[in-house]
Design a protein around this motif. Sequence first.
Motif, short mmCIF file in Angstrom:
data_model
loop_
_atom_site.label_atom_id
_atom_site.label_comp_id
_atom_site.label_asym_id
_atom_site.label_seq_id
_atom_site.Cartn_x
_atom_site.Cartn_y
_atom_site.Cartn_z
N LEU A 131 0.94 -1.29 0.12
CA LEU A 131 0.18 0.01 0.00
C LEU A 131 0.88 1.21 -0.23
O LEU A 131 0.61 2.11 -0.84
N GLU B 245 1.01 4.20 -2.90
CA GLU B 245 0.78 5.57 -2.63
C GLU B 245 1.93 6.18 -3.15
O GLU B 245 1.48 7.39 -3.71
N GLU C 235 1.75 9.33 -6.07
CA GLU C 235 2.39 10.57 -5.90
C GLU C 235 3.26 11.08 -6.96
O GLU C 235 3.19 11.95 -7.63
#
Length: 184
Positions: free
Chosen positions: A133, A137, A141
Motif C-alpha cells: 500500500l 501511494e 504521488e
Amino acid sequence: MRFLRRSLTGLFLAAVSVALLAWAGQSLRAAFERRLADAAPMPPARERVYAVNVVTLTLEKIAPTLETFGEVRARRALEVRTPIGGTVVELGKGFEEGGTVTEGQLLLRVDPTDLQDALALARTDLDAAKADLADAEAAVEIARDDLASAEDQARLREQALERQRDLAARGAATEAAVENAAFA
C-alpha cells in the motif's frame, strides 16, 4: 436362349414339386403323431402319503426365550466437535461417553501450534500488504507529479505554437516552423 429359358423353367417346376411333396410329408407325419398322442392312455395319479411323528397333546404354559443382538443407546446424545481441526493434546476430567458436562468445563484442548503458525503467517501477509500500500501511494504521488509536469510542458508548447503563428502572421517565421510547433 430358348434352351436356357426352358431348362430354368423346368428346374423351377421341379423345385416347386419337391417342396410341395416335402410339405405334404410333414403334414402327414404331424397328423400321425397327434393321433398316437391322443390314443396313449395316461397312468393313474398316485396318492401322496406322508410320514409324521405322533405325540400326545398335553396342555401347559410355555414362555419362549428370546435372544437379541445389538447395542443400547441413549435417547438423547450430543456429539462434540471443535471448530478447528488438530491434534488433541489434553482431555478434561470426567470426559467420557455418557458423562455429564457443566457450563465452562474444559472438555479437550487442541494443539495450538497450527493456529499460532497461521496467525504468524496472517500477520506477515498483513505487513506485506501494508508495504504494498505504501509503495502504491508513492507511485500515485509520482504519477501526480508526472502529470503536473506534463501539463506544464503542454502549456509551454501551446505558448510556443501561438508565438510561431504570430511570427508567421508577421512574416518572420516559416510554415515549417509553425508545423513543427504544432506537432510538438
